[in-house]
Design a protein around this motif. Sequence first.
Motif, PDB file in Angstrom:
ATOM      1  N   GLY A  62     119.270  92.907  74.305  1.00  0.00           N
ATOM      2  CA  GLY A  62     120.556  93.090  73.645  1.00  0.00           C
ATOM      3  C   GLY A  62     121.452  91.863  73.708  1.00  0.00           C
ATOM      4  N   LEU A  65     120.118  88.968  71.332  1.00  0.00           N
ATOM      5  CA  LEU A  65     120.285  89.387  69.943  1.00  0.00           C
ATOM      6  C   LEU A  65     121.763  89.430  69.566  1.00  0.00           C
ATOM      7  N   GLY A  66     122.621  89.819  70.507  1.00  0.00           N
ATOM      8  CA  GLY A  66     124.061  89.750  70.249  1.00  0.00           C
ATOM      9  C   GLY A  66     124.514  88.319  70.035  1.00  0.00           C
ATOM     10  N   THR A  77     122.391  89.702  60.547  1.00  0.00           N
ATOM     11  CA  THR A  77     121.645  90.113  61.736  1.00  0.00           C
ATOM     12  C   THR A  77     121.540  91.631  61.812  1.00  0.00           C
ATOM     13  N   LEU A  81     118.096  93.882  61.738  1.00  0.00           N
ATOM     14  CA  LEU A  81     117.769  94.761  62.859  1.00  0.00           C
ATOM     15  C   LEU A  81     117.693  96.224  62.426  1.00  0.00           C
ATOM     16  N   THR A 110     114.406  97.583  71.335  1.00  0.00           N
ATOM     17  CA  THR A 110     114.951  96.237  71.173  1.00  0.00           C
ATOM     18  C   THR A 110     115.805  96.144  69.918  1.00  0.00           C
ATOM     19  N   SER A 113     119.093  98.172  70.385  1.00  0.00           N
ATOM     20  CA  SER A 113     120.063  97.496  71.246  1.00  0.00           C
ATOM     21  C   SER A 113     120.713  96.326  70.513  1.00  0.00           C
ATOM     22  N   GLY A 114     119.902  95.546  69.816  1.00  0.00           N
ATOM     23  CA  GLY A 114     120.456  94.431  69.060  1.00  0.00           C
ATOM     24  C   GLY A 114     121.332  94.884  67.922  1.00  0.00           C
ATOM     25  N   GLU A 339     127.419  88.779  71.865  1.00  0.00           N
ATOM     26  CA  GLU A 339     126.784  88.536  73.147  1.00  0.00           C
ATOM     27  C   GLU A 339     127.352  89.460  74.220  1.00  0.00           C
ATOM     28  N   GLY A 342     126.423  93.090  73.577  1.00  0.00           N
ATOM     29  CA  GLY A 342     125.036  93.324  73.953  1.00  0.00           C
ATOM     30  C   GLY A 342     124.901  93.584  75.442  1.00  0.00           C
TER      31      GLY A 342
END
Length: 409
Positions: A62, A65-66, A77, A81, A110, A113-114, A339, A342
Motif C-alpha cells: 500500500g 503504490l500510494g 493510478t 488499480l 495488493t 490496498s493500492g 503514501e 497507504g
Amino acid sequence: MPNLLSPAGPQRTLALAQLTNSLGDGAYYVTSTLYFTHVVGLAPARIGLGLTVAWAVGSVAGVPLGRVADRRGPRGTAVLLALATGAAVASFLVVRDFLPFLAAACLYATAQSGLAAARQALLAGLVAEEERTGVLAHLQSTLNAGLAVGAALGGLALSAGTRSAYLGVFAIDALSFLLCALVLLRLPAVAPVPAVRGAKFEVLRDRPYAVVTLLNAVLLLRMPLLSLGLPLWITERTDAPEWLVSALFLLNTGAVMLFQVRTARSVTGLATAARAIRRSGALMLVTCGIFALSAGSSPWVAVTVLVGGSVLLVAAEMLQSAGSWQLGFGLAPAGHIGEYQGFFGTGVTVARTLGPLMLTALLVGMGAMGWLLLGGLFLGASYALGPVTRWAAGTRREPVPPSAVAQTV
C-alpha cells in the motif's frame, strides 16, 4: 432523514465509483468462503492461511503504490488499480488449487490496498481540506448501501447453491471494478507531485504518524468484533437465537448509511477529531460492559441487551471513523497524501489479521472479563491518541494552525 446524496461534482462521481464496486464486493464477501470450499475444494485452514498472507502482502504494498499515486497522478493510478482488482477477481474463476489461489489473492489484496490509497490521494486533490471528512462520510454511507444491496444479491446465490450462481457473483464483482475504473475516468486529472531528490518513503521515518496509525489499528478491532467476535459470543456464551447475528449486521449497516454524514459534521479539525475519538472510546467501554451482561440471561433478555449494546457500538464506530479520517489526512504532509494514506490503511489489515485471534482469546476464552479488558483497551487507545496527535502536529514541517490542536490533549 439526512441527505444521503453527495453534492454534485467530483464528490458525487467519487460516490458513484464507490457504489459500483461496493455492490460487487457485498456479493463477494458473503459468498467467497463457500465458493472456495464448495466449488474450488480448498480446505478452510488453507483459505485462512492464503488470505492472511495476501493481506500481509497488500498492507506492505500500500505504501509504495500510494507513492506511485502521488508521483504519477492519482486518477490514472486509481484506474489501473481498479482494473487490476477486477482482473484478480476474474482470475478466481479459473483457480483450482492453493498456489494459484494464493497468487490471485495476493494480487487482489495488493490492488485493493493500492486503490484505497490512490483514491484518498485523488480525493485530496479534488476536495478542499475542510470538506474532506464530510465527503468521506458520504462515501462511507454509499459504501454501506452498496454492500447491503450486494449482500442481498449474494444471498440469492447462496440460496441457489449452484456453481453457476457462485461464478455469476464473481463475474459481477469483476465487472463492478471495470465500471468503477470507467467512472473514475470521468473525474478531473490531479497533477502529480514532483519527487524530491533523496526523499524515499518519508512516512516510514515519521514516528509520530506511525504511533497514530498503531493506535488507530487498535481502535479498528471493532471491525472483526461485528463480523466474528459478536457471532462467536452469541453462539457460544448466550442463549440468544442465531438469527440475531444477521439482524445486528443489518442494524449496523443501516445506521451507518443513515447517520454517518450527520455524525461527521462535528469533526472539523484535529481537535474535534481527537474529541470524537475519546467519546468513541468511552462508548466502546460501556458497549463492552453491556455485551458482557448478555451471558447467562434468558433468550429475550439477551436479545434486548445485545441490541442495546449494538446501538452504542455503531455510534462509537461512526465517531471513530470520522475522527480517524481527519487525523489520517490532517497529519499527512502535502505531496505525500497517497503514501501516507497507504501507510494509514495498514491499520485495517492489522485489525483484520490479528483481531480474530485476539477476540477469540478474550471473548470465548475469558468471557465477561474479556469484554471488560477489550473495553479498557479501546478506552486507553482512544485517550492516548490526543497527546500523540499533538506530538505529531508539532513535528509537521508546515505547522498545523494552533486552533486545530489546542484541545487534542
